[in-house]
Design a protein around this motif. Structure first.
Motif, PDB file in Angstrom:
ATOM      1  N   HIS A 167       0.946 -23.733 -20.883  1.00 59.06           N
ATOM      2  CA  HIS A 167      -0.058 -24.762 -21.142  1.00 59.06           C
ATOM      3  C   HIS A 167      -1.268 -24.658 -20.221  1.00 59.06           C
ATOM      4  N   ARG A 209      -3.184 -25.552 -24.655  1.00 59.63           N
ATOM      5  CA  ARG A 209      -3.752 -25.525 -23.305  1.00 59.63           C
ATOM      6  C   ARG A 209      -4.442 -26.825 -22.898  1.00 59.63           C
ATOM      7  N   ASN A 239       0.195 -28.188 -14.254  1.00 61.18           N
ATOM      8  CA  ASN A 239      -0.421 -28.327 -15.577  1.00 61.18           C
ATOM      9  C   ASN A 239      -0.909 -29.756 -15.788  1.00 61.18           C
TER      10      ASN A 239
END
Ligand code: LAG
Ligand code: CA
Length: 497
Positions: A201, A158, A100
């Protein structure tokens, strides 16, 4: 007998949190393979930021610098050796992959990766991958701080920074291809699957594109065409914009309600009692069993990080913890993971642990200490090894023996004494009340004398613990006094005397 016996099923994995690769290789060979463990979740294997303040916290491994296989657990050749040796004894390796984000935006610059790789956080420069400023989401995130500020806004969740960690653009082809190369390198070395860190995320569709580009598992150990096992770390306790169900098509998803709710029941909080567990599963607002990845505690919530709060049971509360893990392993819901921890100087002040950052047992140069194993099979040198506790290890075997069987013969006293079987393969009885239990119950098991695998184990023709006599009609008498050392009993067809 004309057929060879089928390969025994293995249904649980263990998270050997912060273990060194050389210790994991030995553990596969000396212990896990003999006791029915399917695999090991390892800590992130790639290069991370060296954090000096606080001193070498466990969470530095969640701040990547590059995808070189180089960490406090070992280098690439040690990693390769571990995967080979574990696979050779039928124990598979599941890698915690962090894609991420990279390290935190305030990390500065220099050759301060654990293997001396250079980075410049301010310029978003990671030449060892390489990533540059165009590979991060800063232009998309609109919050004043650049961090996630509001979890009801999926765009922030996100595209903004989680804890200030530089947020990668998985929607870009060149970022995707770096991640795909990293994962394929691991697959080619022989790993069996991935825990996708911080999946909440990352958009599920981006994860999906990455997954479709992954190689098949290494044919040296896996059936041709096998795909990696995927479990995505999504914390969804309800009430947020991002939901677990968005991720189902990619693989399993962590069910964080599981440990939180089970802890609440065993602690008897909110007027909960074990009898309520009769309906345990989807009707407790949990995801479908065949999507759920479950655990009593994990490396975050055992120390107050992540989610679940104070109801989470851990090794610090061994009696209730063993009951919780025992219940989890006896119950058919979900794919199960066992936590294996290290000791730390827990110091709760005003409800928070000031030492929640403390890293694994280590030497003054920061290197991780070896896991010591004593003659009685327990661990030392600061390692807890819950997976080696007899009750837990034997319930891992129980789950394999009863695999695929439904719950049968549920009984409870409408309070905290419960029992249930798994269709003629196994039977468990729990006493979490402050009073003795003495009952005669139908077990559904074939007649015979069984060894209780909680108070002991079967050794050849003898049992080192309590013996349970199942009569011809399947009935058996169970007694668990409330101060008993072992608050539950478990018998199964492989532990018949
Ligand atoms: C995870 N799952 O989604 C991991 O299970 C969890 O352990 C990771 O957080 C998180 N996602 C990011 O990969 C851990 C610690 C954090 C730590 C973070 C980065 O729980 O506390 O943040 O790793 O190392 C730390 C400090 C923060 C600070 C941040 C950046 O605790 O206060 O803002 O570093 O400097
Ligand atoms: Ca993100």
């Amino acid at each position: 007998q004309y057929k060879s016996s089928p390969k025994p099923v293995r249904t649980s994995i263990v998270h050997l949190f912060e273990w060194r690769w050389i210790d994991i290789a030995l553990e596969c060979e000396m212990y896990l393979s003999q006791h029915g463990f399917a695999g090991v979740q390892i800590s992130p294997p790639n290069e991370n930021l060296v954090v000096m303040n606080p001193w070498r916290p466990w969470w530095e491994r969640y701040q990547p610098v590059s995808y070189k296989l180089c960490s406090r657990s070992g280098n690439e050749s040690e990693f390769r050796d571990m995967v080979t040796r574990c696979n050779n004894v039928g124990v598979h390796i599941y890698v915690d992959v962090v894609f991420n984000h990279m390290l935190n935006s305030a990390a500065g610059s220099g050759n301060r990766g654990i293997c001396n790789s250079y980075f410049n956080a301010e310029r978003h420069d990671f030449p060892s991958v390489p990533y540059s400023r165009f590979d991060f989401n800063d232009p998309i995130c609109k919050t004043p701080s650049g961090d996630i500020e509001n979890y009801s806004d999926p765009i922030q969740v996100r595209y903004c920074r989680l804890y200030g960690l530089l947020d990668l653009s998985q929607w870009k082809d060149d970022v995707r291809s770096k991640i795909i190369d990293f994962l394929n390198h691991l697959i080619d070395l022989g790993v069996a699957g991935f825990r996708i860190d911080a999946a909440k995320h990352i958009r599920p569709e981006d994860i999906n594109v990455i997954l479709t580009k992954l190689n098949n598992l290494n044919a040296r150990w896996f059936t041709k065409g096998s795909r990696p096992f995927i479990y995505q770390e999504v914390i969804d306790l309800g009430g947020e914009a991002v939901q677990s169900s968005e991720y189902f098509r990619n693989g399993r998803v962590t069910e964080f309600k599981y440990g939180m709710q089970l802890g609440t029941v065993l602690r008897k909080w909110n007027e909960q009692k074990m009898a309520n567990l009769k309906s345990w599963g989807e009707s407790w607002h949990m995801m479908p069993s065949n999507k759920a990845f479950v655990f009593v505690d994990n490396h975050d919530n055992q120390r107050g990080h992540g989610s679940g709060g104070s109801s989470i049971l851990t090794f610090w509360n061994p009696r209730l913890y063993k009951m919780a893990v025992g219940f989890m392993l006896a119950h058919p819901y979900g794919f199960t993971r066992i936590m294996s921890s290290y000791w730390w100087p827990k110091d709760i002040q005003n409800g928070t642990d000031l030492n929640d950052w403390v890293g694994p047992p280590s030497n003054s140069d920061g290197s991780i200490k070896p896991v010591t194993i004593y003659a009685n099979e327990t661990c030392g040198n600061g390692w807890i090894c819950e997976h080696r506790w007899d009750e837990i290890r034997n319930m891992v075997i129980f789950r394999n023996v009863v695999y695929g069987e439904p719950i049968t013969n549920w009984w409870d006293n409408n309070n905290n004494q419960v029992a249930f079987g798994r269709a003629g393969k196994g039977f468990v009885v729990f006493n979490n009340d402050d009073r003795n239990l003495l009952v005669i119950l139908p077990t559904g098991l074939p007649a015979g004398v069984y060894c209780d695998v909680i108070s002991g184990r079967k050794e050849g023709k003898t049992c080192t613990g309590i013996q349970i006599h199942v009569a011809a009609n399947g009935m058996a008498r169970f007694q668990i006094n409330y101060q008993a050392k072992h608050p539950f009993i478990a018998i199964h067809v492989e532990a018949r005397l």
